[in-house]
Design a protein around this motif. Structure first.
Motif, PDB file in Angstrom:
ATOM      1  N   PHE A  93       0.449  -0.726  -0.428  1.00  0.00           N
ATOM      2  CA  PHE A  93       0.079  -0.230   0.344  1.00  0.00           C
ATOM      3  C   PHE A  93       0.962   1.357  -0.004  1.00  0.00           C
ATOM      4  CE2 PHE A  93      -1.366   3.269   2.730  1.00  0.00           C
ATOM      5  CZ  PHE A  93      -2.792   4.281   1.516  1.00  0.00           C
ATOM      6  N   ILE A  94       1.600   1.506   1.339  1.00  0.00           N
ATOM      7  CA  ILE A  94       2.648   2.630   1.167  1.00  0.00           C
ATOM      8  C   ILE A  94       3.271   2.871   0.108  1.00  0.00           C
ATOM      9  CG2 ILE A  94       4.644   1.795   2.117  1.00  0.00           C
ATOM     10  CD1 ILE A  94       2.525   5.445   3.333  1.00  0.00           C
ATOM     11  N   TRP A  95       4.124   1.805  -1.249  1.00  0.00           N
ATOM     12  CA  TRP A  95       4.476   2.177  -2.510  1.00  0.00           C
ATOM     13  C   TRP A  95       3.640   3.116  -3.096  1.00  0.00           C
ATOM     14  CZ3 TRP A  95       9.728   3.193  -2.369  1.00  0.00           C
ATOM     15  CH2 TRP A  95       9.747   2.758  -1.469  1.00  0.00           C
ATOM     16  N   CYS A  96       2.470   1.932  -2.972  1.00  0.00           N
ATOM     17  CA  CYS A  96       1.439   2.177  -3.743  1.00  0.00           C
ATOM     18  C   CYS A  96       1.113   3.610  -4.016  1.00  0.00           C
ATOM     19  CB  CYS A  96       0.451   1.216  -4.192  1.00  0.00           C
ATOM     20  SG  CYS A  96       0.064  -0.432  -4.472  1.00  0.00           S
ATOM     21  N   HIS A  97       0.851   4.014  -2.975  1.00  0.00           N
ATOM     22  CA  HIS A  97       0.456   4.890  -1.978  1.00  0.00           C
ATOM     23  C   HIS A  97       1.628   6.690  -2.874  1.00  0.00           C
ATOM     24  CE1 HIS A  97      -2.258   8.769  -0.549  1.00  0.00           C
ATOM     25  NE2 HIS A  97      -0.528   9.401  -0.213  1.00  0.00           N
ATOM     26  N   LEU A  98       2.755   5.982  -2.759  1.00  0.00           N
ATOM     27  CA  LEU A  98       3.625   7.451  -2.793  1.00  0.00           C
ATOM     28  C   LEU A  98       3.867   7.232  -4.304  1.00  0.00           C
ATOM     29  CD1 LEU A  98       6.167   8.728  -2.610  1.00  0.00           C
ATOM     30  CD2 LEU A  98       7.250   6.312  -2.569  1.00  0.00           C
ATOM     31  N   ILE A  99       3.702   6.020  -5.001  1.00  0.00           N
ATOM     32  CA  ILE A  99       3.762   6.433  -6.634  1.00  0.00           C
ATOM     33  C   ILE A  99       2.636   6.910  -7.323  1.00  0.00           C
ATOM     34  CG2 ILE A  99       3.737   4.452  -8.752  1.00  0.00           C
ATOM     35  CD1 ILE A  99       5.354   2.509  -7.108  1.00  0.00           C
ATOM     36  N   ALA A 100       1.777   6.929  -7.171  1.00  0.00           N
ATOM     37  CA  ALA A 100       0.131   6.979  -7.035  1.00  0.00           C
ATOM     38  C   ALA A 100       0.311   8.189  -6.944  1.00  0.00           C
ATOM     39  CB  ALA A 100      -1.085   6.337  -6.832  1.00  0.00           C
ATOM     40  N   THR A 101       1.234   9.414  -5.681  1.00  0.00           N
ATOM     41  CA  THR A 101       0.611  10.593  -5.351  1.00  0.00           C
ATOM     42  C   THR A 101       2.275  10.921  -6.337  1.00  0.00           C
ATOM     43  OG1 THR A 101       0.470  10.112  -2.868  1.00  0.00           O
ATOM     44  CG2 THR A 101       1.780  12.047  -3.480  1.00  0.00           C
ATOM     45  N   LEU A 102       3.209  10.429  -6.582  1.00  0.00           N
ATOM     46  CA  LEU A 102       4.334  11.248  -7.588  1.00  0.00           C
ATOM     47  C   LEU A 102       3.695  11.318  -8.890  1.00  0.00           C
ATOM     48  CD1 LEU A 102       7.625   9.327  -6.591  1.00  0.00           C
ATOM     49  CD2 LEU A 102       6.861  11.746  -5.582  1.00  0.00           C
ATOM     50  N   ILE A 103       2.865  10.685  -9.640  1.00  0.00           N
ATOM     51  CA  ILE A 103       2.730  10.810 -10.852  1.00  0.00           C
ATOM     52  C   ILE A 103       1.544  11.230 -10.948  1.00  0.00           C
ATOM     53  CG2 ILE A 103       0.523   8.809 -12.032  1.00  0.00           C
ATOM     54  CD1 ILE A 103       2.848   6.442 -11.430  1.00  0.00           C
ATOM     55  N   THR A 104       0.554  12.063 -10.081  1.00  0.00           N
ATOM     56  CA  THR A 104      -0.403  12.780  -9.886  1.00  0.00           C
ATOM     57  C   THR A 104       0.005  14.177  -9.564  1.00  0.00           C
ATOM     58  OG1 THR A 104      -2.092  11.386  -9.001  1.00  0.00           O
ATOM     59  CG2 THR A 104      -2.632  13.944  -8.807  1.00  0.00           C
ATOM     60  N   SER A 105       1.374  14.282  -8.989  1.00  0.00           N
ATOM     61  CA  SER A 105       2.078  15.375  -8.728  1.00  0.00           C
ATOM     62  C   SER A 105       2.873  15.976 -10.666  1.00  0.00           C
ATOM     63  CB  SER A 105       3.248  15.266  -8.240  1.00  0.00           C
ATOM     64  OG  SER A 105       2.775  15.770  -6.546  1.00  0.00           O
ATOM     65  N   THR A 106       2.736  15.253 -11.186  1.00  0.00           N
ATOM     66  CA  THR A 106       4.028  15.318 -12.476  1.00  0.00           C
ATOM     67  C   THR A 106       2.633  15.466 -13.032  1.00  0.00           C
ATOM     68  OG1 THR A 106       5.127  13.736 -11.939  1.00  0.00           O
ATOM     69  CG2 THR A 106       5.323  14.413 -13.957  1.00  0.00           C
ATOM     70  N   PHE A 107       2.071  14.654 -13.297  1.00  0.00           N
ATOM     71  CA  PHE A 107       0.086  15.312 -13.790  1.00  0.00           C
ATOM     72  C   PHE A 107       0.295  16.500 -13.504  1.00  0.00           C
ATOM     73  CE2 PHE A 107      -4.626  15.149 -14.435  1.00  0.00           C
ATOM     74  CZ  PHE A 107      -4.328  15.637 -15.588  1.00  0.00           C
ATOM     75  N   ASN A 108      -0.324  17.084 -12.604  1.00  0.00           N
ATOM     76  CA  ASN A 108      -0.763  18.651 -12.353  1.00  0.00           C
ATOM     77  C   ASN A 108       0.242  19.438 -12.670  1.00  0.00           C
ATOM     78  OD1 ASN A 108      -3.225  17.142 -10.684  1.00  0.00           O
ATOM     79  ND2 ASN A 108      -2.513  17.506  -9.060  1.00  0.00           N
ATOM     80  N   PHE A 109       1.791  19.432 -12.354  1.00  0.00           N
ATOM     81  CA  PHE A 109       2.536  20.566 -12.983  1.00  0.00           C
ATOM     82  C   PHE A 109       2.189  20.303 -13.877  1.00  0.00           C
ATOM     83  CE2 PHE A 109       6.107  21.249 -14.213  1.00  0.00           C
ATOM     84  CZ  PHE A 109       6.296  22.648 -13.796  1.00  0.00           C
TER      85      PHE A 109
END
Length: 178
Positions: A93-109
């Motif tokens: 879970f924690i790795w999924c959340h981190l990876i999803a957060t980084l992908i989403t941050s990159t997308f939003n930026f």
């Protein structure tokens, strides 16, 4: 608003007392011989967010509305990534959340750079990469609070990874808002 393509929109919405008469005249444009139009997806997105802002009487800025729209798509992307990494790749879970957060941050930026900040977007790969790196560095506290909150929620409050991830997103959102 000082953006050139929306001047008529500004005039229409600023004409609350109806003192200005608006009429339509047909204009036939010729094919452009030199240069290129500045009208692109960023200008169109700005036009839409400006209309929405006017419905709130300008109390909510068009840029903020743009952030909300883009952030909403980022929110959906986060949970699609969570599902993919949890169910398909079977990562903790924690790795999924981190990876999803980084992908989403990159997308939003990236989408904010192209649509919300079209008038000063980072065009070159070098400038974009530097801007993205700065964005990550500024958001480290938000990302860490998201990870910590999601981990706490998952391990102590609920065993539901999506609910825990949602709690982490809320903490990151609070950081970004502040």
């Amino acid at each position: 608003n000082n953006s050139g393509f929306k001047v008529l929109l500004d005039l229409i919405f600023a004409n609350k007392n109806k003192s200005i008469k608006i009429s339509e005249n047909t204009i036939n444009f010729r094919t452009r011989k030199k240069g290129e139009s500045k009208l692109d997806a960023g200008v169109f997105f700005s036009f839409i967010t400006q209309i929405i802002s006017y419905f709130f009487n300008g109390l909510v800025s068009s840029k903020f509305i743009g952030f909300i729209i883009i952030g909403g798509f980022g929110f959906l992307l986060h949970f699609v990534m969570m599902f993919y990494f949890l169910k398909m790749i079977k990562i903790d879970f924690i790795w999924c959340h981190l990876i999803a957060t980084l992908i989403t941050s990159t997308f939003n930026f990236s989408v904010n750079n192209y649509l919300n900040f079209y008038e000063r977007k980072l065009n070159s790969m070098k400038n974009f990469s530097i801007g993205l790196l700065k964005y990550y560095l500024i958001n480290i506290p938000g990302i860490l609070s998201s990870l910590t909150g999601a981990s706490f929620a998952y391990n102590m409050l609920t065993n539901n990874p999506y609910l825990a991830s949602f709690m982490g997103i809320i903490l990151d959102g609070i950081f970004k808002f502040v």
